[in-house]
Scaffold this motif. Structure first.
Motif, mmCIF file in Angstrom:
data_model
loop_
_atom_site.group_PDB
_atom_site.id
_atom_site.type_symbol
_atom_site.label_atom_id
_atom_site.label_comp_id
_atom_site.label_asym_id
_atom_site.label_seq_id
_atom_site.Cartn_x
_atom_site.Cartn_y
_atom_site.Cartn_z
ATOM 1 N N ASN A 169 0.816 -1.219 0.000
ATOM 2 C CA ASN A 169 0.000 0.000 0.000
ATOM 3 C C ASN A 169 0.850 1.270 0.000
ATOM 4 O OD1 ASN A 169 -2.227 -1.599 0.049
ATOM 5 N ND2 ASN A 169 -2.938 -1.015 2.080
ATOM 6 N N ASN A 187 -8.631 4.175 -5.707
ATOM 7 C CA ASN A 187 -9.993 3.753 -5.407
ATOM 8 C C ASN A 187 -10.840 4.989 -5.098
ATOM 9 O OD1 ASN A 187 -12.190 2.065 -4.899
ATOM 10 N ND2 ASN A 187 -10.906 0.584 -3.811
ATOM 11 N N TYR A 189 -12.754 7.379 -2.850
ATOM 12 C CA TYR A 189 -12.687 7.770 -1.448
ATOM 13 C C TYR A 189 -13.935 8.571 -1.079
ATOM 14 C CZ TYR A 189 -11.116 9.972 2.848
ATOM 15 O OH TYR A 189 -11.029 10.393 4.141
ATOM 16 N N TRP B 44 -23.157 12.771 -4.303
ATOM 17 C CA TRP B 44 -22.129 11.755 -4.569
ATOM 18 C C TRP B 44 -20.949 12.328 -5.358
ATOM 19 C CZ3 TRP B 44 -22.897 5.942 -4.607
ATOM 20 C CH2 TRP B 44 -23.839 5.559 -3.639
ATOM 21 N N LYS B 46 -19.737 15.396 -5.117
ATOM 22 C CA LYS B 46 -18.900 16.247 -4.269
ATOM 23 C C LYS B 46 -18.249 15.476 -3.125
ATOM 24 C CE LYS B 46 -21.207 20.631 -5.122
ATOM 25 N NZ LYS B 46 -22.231 21.543 -4.638
ATOM 26 N N LYS B 47 -18.907 14.420 -2.698
ATOM 27 C CA LYS B 47 -18.414 13.717 -1.518
ATOM 28 C C LYS B 47 -17.489 12.555 -1.844
ATOM 29 C CE LYS B 47 -20.387 16.164 1.643
ATOM 30 N NZ LYS B 47 -19.537 16.973 2.542
ATOM 31 N N ARG B 48 -17.221 12.326 -3.111
ATOM 32 C CA ARG B 48 -16.329 11.213 -3.472
ATOM 33 C C ARG B 48 -15.266 11.709 -4.451
ATOM 34 N NH1 ARG B 48 -19.096 6.293 -5.803
ATOM 35 N NH2 ARG B 48 -19.523 7.798 -7.429
ATOM 36 N N SER B 49 -14.088 11.155 -4.324
ATOM 37 C CA SER B 49 -13.053 11.448 -5.311
ATOM 38 C C SER B 49 -12.086 10.270 -5.355
ATOM 39 C CB SER B 49 -12.315 12.741 -4.958
ATOM 40 O OG SER B 49 -11.683 12.607 -3.711
ATOM 41 N N MET B 50 -11.295 10.213 -6.412
ATOM 42 C CA MET B 50 -10.320 9.134 -6.528
ATOM 43 C C MET B 50 -9.095 9.478 -5.686
ATOM 44 S SD MET B 50 -11.684 6.815 -8.320
ATOM 45 C CE MET B 50 -10.321 5.730 -8.749
ATOM 46 N N LYS B 51 -8.630 8.508 -4.960
ATOM 47 C CA LYS B 51 -7.411 8.695 -4.160
ATOM 48 C C LYS B 51 -6.562 7.433 -4.251
ATOM 49 C CE LYS B 51 -8.597 11.916 -0.410
ATOM 50 N NZ LYS B 51 -7.443 12.808 -0.360
ATOM 51 N N ALA B 52 -5.280 7.617 -3.992
ATOM 52 C CA ALA B 52 -4.383 6.460 -3.919
ATOM 53 C C ALA B 52 -4.311 5.982 -2.481
ATOM 54 C CB ALA B 52 -2.992 6.853 -4.402
ATOM 55 N N VAL B 53 -4.195 4.686 -2.322
ATOM 56 C CA VAL B 53 -4.191 4.126 -0.966
ATOM 57 C C VAL B 53 -3.035 4.693 -0.152
ATOM 58 C CG1 VAL B 53 -2.848 2.051 -1.603
ATOM 59 C CG2 VAL B 53 -4.420 1.969 0.334
ATOM 60 N N TRP B 54 -1.911 4.965 -0.806
ATOM 61 C CA TRP B 54 -0.768 5.495 -0.056
ATOM 62 C C TRP B 54 -0.955 6.941 0.364
ATOM 63 C CZ3 TRP B 54 0.851 9.407 -3.162
ATOM 64 C CH2 TRP B 54 0.698 9.249 -4.538
ATOM 65 N N ASP B 55 -1.978 7.586 -0.154
ATOM 66 C CA ASP B 55 -2.263 8.973 0.209
ATOM 67 C C ASP B 55 -3.319 9.060 1.315
ATOM 68 O OD1 ASP B 55 -1.925 11.684 0.063
ATOM 69 O OD2 ASP B 55 -3.324 11.969 -1.605
ATOM 70 N N GLY B 60 -4.391 2.726 4.158
ATOM 71 C CA GLY B 60 -5.353 1.657 3.856
ATOM 72 C C GLY B 60 -5.651 0.741 5.023
ATOM 73 N N GLU B 75 -10.631 1.969 4.585
ATOM 74 C CA GLU B 75 -10.289 3.376 4.811
ATOM 75 C C GLU B 75 -10.848 4.251 3.695
ATOM 76 O OE1 GLU B 75 -6.206 4.063 5.799
ATOM 77 O OE2 GLU B 75 -6.549 6.192 6.116
ATOM 78 N N PHE B 76 -11.114 3.663 2.550
ATOM 79 C CA PHE B 76 -11.688 4.440 1.448
ATOM 80 C C PHE B 76 -13.143 4.842 1.742
ATOM 81 C CE2 PHE B 76 -8.224 2.468 -0.990
ATOM 82 C CZ PHE B 76 -7.786 3.560 -1.719
ATOM 83 N N ASN B 79 -16.139 6.748 5.882
ATOM 84 C CA ASN B 79 -17.083 7.819 6.247
ATOM 85 C C ASN B 79 -18.527 7.508 5.892
ATOM 86 O OD1 ASN B 79 -15.184 9.594 7.420
ATOM 87 N ND2 ASN B 79 -14.425 10.106 5.381
#
Lengths: 194, 530
Positions: A169, A187, A189, B44, B46-55, B60, B75-76, B79
């Motif tokens: 990860n 993924n 978020y 949906w 505004k409340k969701r975006s793509m992120k990397a697990v390391w960020d 994660g 963790e994604f 909320n």
């Protein structure tokens, strides 16, 4: 390739050959030619930012110096670098676990510290891989659904799984997985709803 | 009745599968509907975006201790899920219950697995078949016309097999070819007399009341949706005993409101609906609303899950050498136990989901260092897995009640939940493990790991019962139309109304029961009985 005219000579040339009003416009043209017109600022720009752990070294809080040295050695033996793939040490998995364990449940904290102390007491940080094998032999027992009842064996199972997860990860790991599907760990978020 | 700011005919509590379907049916038929939901209306985009697990803050792993009972939370999506700090409940120390909740418009449908199976008369008439428990007051024939209408609404795909324990559906036919490893597994199952089929699932990336029911209901102009309204109590007329309104709290600022109602449809989810009824006491209903039988809160059940009962390896796929078409895809094993034969150690039956083409979990490999990598890579993409879902018997002693010492963040008394599995469920899980291994071996697969450990009660998120329907008002809360025996203008339409649940995912039945109850409600209204 067209001949380049030195800037000062070029300005002098145009200023003596056209009327003053036109000269002003021409001068503006010259300035524009040298630097493109500024883009109007966005009202709410999305600035490019940098991730914290690419610029700072994490400060360790949870493990003692000996425990952390043992954890790093353990990480290097359990999940070493392999070709282009960074191992647990290069992905700073031990540093992440120091942070994560500091917030974990007390029984897990105790198990981790006791497990590392046991390894440290046996001089694990300085053993070669062959001599450390007997200390790690519980990792060779067959998988069971429930964790081992022996706390040391349970620690070894947990630390192997935690290091693996922290490694795959990590940003460093993702960078080596570039074209592979899911390799970058992206993924959807969900932000805080309220 | 207090003055009505809203001109609604029906007040619906909850916006998930049951509340959403009730709103869809009633609003489209011209009934004025007001819907209250305890959660927010979420944008949906505004409340969701793509992120990397390391960020993510915890790489994660999720924040330690944030979700002691929600194993599904990553963790994604952390909320999305309800945190126990604001929404507490209790259980015996040695019998944990995993109550998994989402509060937002659309409810848990925003995260369901979309598996859409019909129940059969092996469930509706279970007592007739093996003598245990009770029958439903309805049969498959009563609900089949509604299954037939719901399936196209949710674009359910699958395959009809013509077997009685898995009634055929009104499906988008899945004619896709099975991979070679799946074919081998199906052949192995067939030799043991075990039926298989394609997964039967609502299609689309989202198949929720949020996108398939509520927009159409709103378009009629007959529906108003009110988010952030946590209903504390259903109020009743002291003379008639009928429901006459609700008392609710603004989730955001705890401001309190009353609203009158002529008819109430309760679809707040199995345990929240029962909690609300238990909290709605009055001199006419001293044990909770609709609880003259004393059954309200009892007969809690769900389905056992044995995750990855069997993980096997397809030998020809090792070392990345799988020929094209060997790996991938999966299917479903239909109940096969206790139909004509009788098992000595357990009643009822179980099903499996099976899937292929994945890799192992790191813990499944008993090695470290270079040898770990070698073994991991050798079987990565070559694995075949099975997860068991089994019927849990509805027992009166498994129950919920109000814990007088525990309140949520809005001062509403919380639930105490007691649910224990018995040898019936544990013996079923053991049989499932053994049968799973036999089928996998018969297909020529190598067993990597196998186990029979059942997840704790509640974790399947298929909690059912506690407000069950029945013919007899002394042993049930609702009649066969999901209408409270004691309070004719109260309908409870979610999973709390179930009498048995089989091993099939319950949402399709919840949707169909609600459609049926809604039409009955309109008919009774037309006749002046409501």
């Amino acid at each position: 390739m067209s001949e380049r005219i030195p800037r000062r000579r070029w300005i002098k040339t145009v200023s003596t050959s056209i009327p003053v009003a036109a000269a002003a416009a021409a001068q503006q043209t010259v300035i524009q030619a040298q630097s493109p017109p500024p883009v109007p600022p966005a009202e709410r720009p999305n600035l490019e930012v940098t991730v914290l752990d690419t610029v700072g070294d994490p400060i360790l809080h949870f493990f003692s110096k000996d425990q952390f040295a043992t954890l790093r050695r353990l990480a290097d033996i359990l999940l070493p670098a392999d070709g282009a793939m960074p191992g647990a040490v290069a992905t700073e998995a031990p540093e992440f676990l120091d942070f994560y364990l500091a917030q974990s449940a007390a029984d897990r904290q105790t198990r981790y510290k006791a497990g590392l102390d046991r390894l440290s007491g046996a001089g694990f940080a300085n053993l070669d891989a062959a001599r450390s094998a007997s200390l790690l032999s519980p990792l060779l027992t067959a998988w069971t659904y429930h964790p081992p009842t022996d706390e040391y064996a349970r620690f070894l199972r947990e630390v192997k799984e935690d290091l693996f997860r922290a490694m795959v990860n990590s940003r460093q790991f993702a960078e080596t997985q570039g074209g592979r599907r899911g390799g970058a760990g992206m993924n959807t978020y969900w932000h805080v709803l309220d | 009745m207090a003055s009505m700011k809203s001109d609604h005919d029906v007040l619906i509590i909850g916006s998930g599968a049951s509340g959403g379907m009730a709103a869809y049916m009633l609003a489209k038929a011209g009934v004025k509907v007001l819907m209250l939901d305890a959660g927010p209306s979420v944008d949906w985009d505004k409340k969701r975006s793509m992120k990397a697990v390391w960020d993510l803050p915890y790489r994660g792993f999720n924040q330690p201790g944030r979700f002691p009972h929600v194993t599904q939370a990553s963790e994604f999506d952390a909320n999305m899920w309800i945190e126990e700090e604001k929404h507490p409940y209790s259980h015996p120390d040695d019998d944990p219950y995993y109550w998994v909740r989402i509060r937002m418009i659309g409810g848990k449908m925003n995260r369901w697995g979309r598996a859409s199976w019909r129940l059969s008369n092996y469930e509706f008439k279970a007592k007739d078949h093996d003598g245990f428990g009770d029958n439903w007051p309805i049969s498959l024939e009563d609900i089949a016309p509604f299954y037939k209408r719901v399936e196209p609404l949710f674009r359910v795909s699958g395959r009809n097999e013509g077997i009685p324990q898995l009634p055929d559906g009104n499906l988008i036919m899945d004619e896709s070819r099975d991979s070679l490893c799946v074919q081998r597994f199906i052949d192995s199952a067939k030799k043991l007399g075990v039926p298989t089929t394609k997964a039967r699932r609502a299609t689309g990336t989202l198949a929720s009341s949020l996108n398939l029911l509520l927009p159409d209901a709103l378009a009629t102009g007959n529906l108003k949706i009110v988010p952030d309204a946590i209903v504390r109590e259903i109020t009743t007329d002291p003379n008639t005993g009928l429901a006459n309104g609700v008392h609710f709290v603004d989730r955001r600022n705890r401001r309190e409101y009353n609203i009158p109602a002529k008819i109430i449809v309760l679809g707040a989810s199995t345990l929240e609906s029962t909690r609300l009824l238990l909290n709605s006491k009055s001199p006419r209903h001293p044990n909770g609303l609709g609880n003259s039988s004393g059954v309200l809160g009892h007969y809690l059940f769900d389905q056992i899950y044995v995750k990855n009962t069997v993980t096997a390896v397809v030998p020809e796929a090792k070392a990345g050498k799988a020929p094209r078409g060997l790996m991938g895809g999966g299917g479903y094993i239909v109940r096969f136990r206790n139909l004509k034969e009788k098992q000595a150690k357990f009643l009822r039956g179980y099903t499996y989901d099976f899937y292929s083409g994945h890799g192992p979990q790191p813990g499944q490999i008993s090695a470290y260092g270079a040898e770990f990598y070698r073994q991991f890579r050798d079987i990565n993409g070559a694995c075949f897995g099975m997860t068991t879902m089994g019927e849990v018997l509805a027992r009166k002693e498994n129950h919920v009640r109000i814990n007088p010492k525990l309140q949520d963040a809005w001062g509403i008394p919380a639930l105490h939940i007691e649910h224990r599995y018995t040898d019936n469920e544990f013996n079923m899980a053991e049989d499932a493990m053994n049968m799973g291994m036999e089928m996998a071996k018969g297909a020529g697969f190598e067993i990597l790991t196998a186990h029979k450990e059942v997840v704790p009660p509640g974790e399947s998120i298929h909690e059912l019962g506690t407000c069950r329907m029945g013919e007899n008002p002394k042993t049930s809360v609702l009649n066969k139309w999901n209408q409270a025996h004691d309070v004719k203008n109260l309908f409870v339409v979610d999973g709390s109304s179930f009498v048995t649940g089989g091993a099939q995912n319950p949402t399709l039945t919840i949707l169909s029961l609600t459609m049926r109850a809604s039409e009955y409600m309109m008919d009774q209204k037309k006749k002046g009985n409501l």
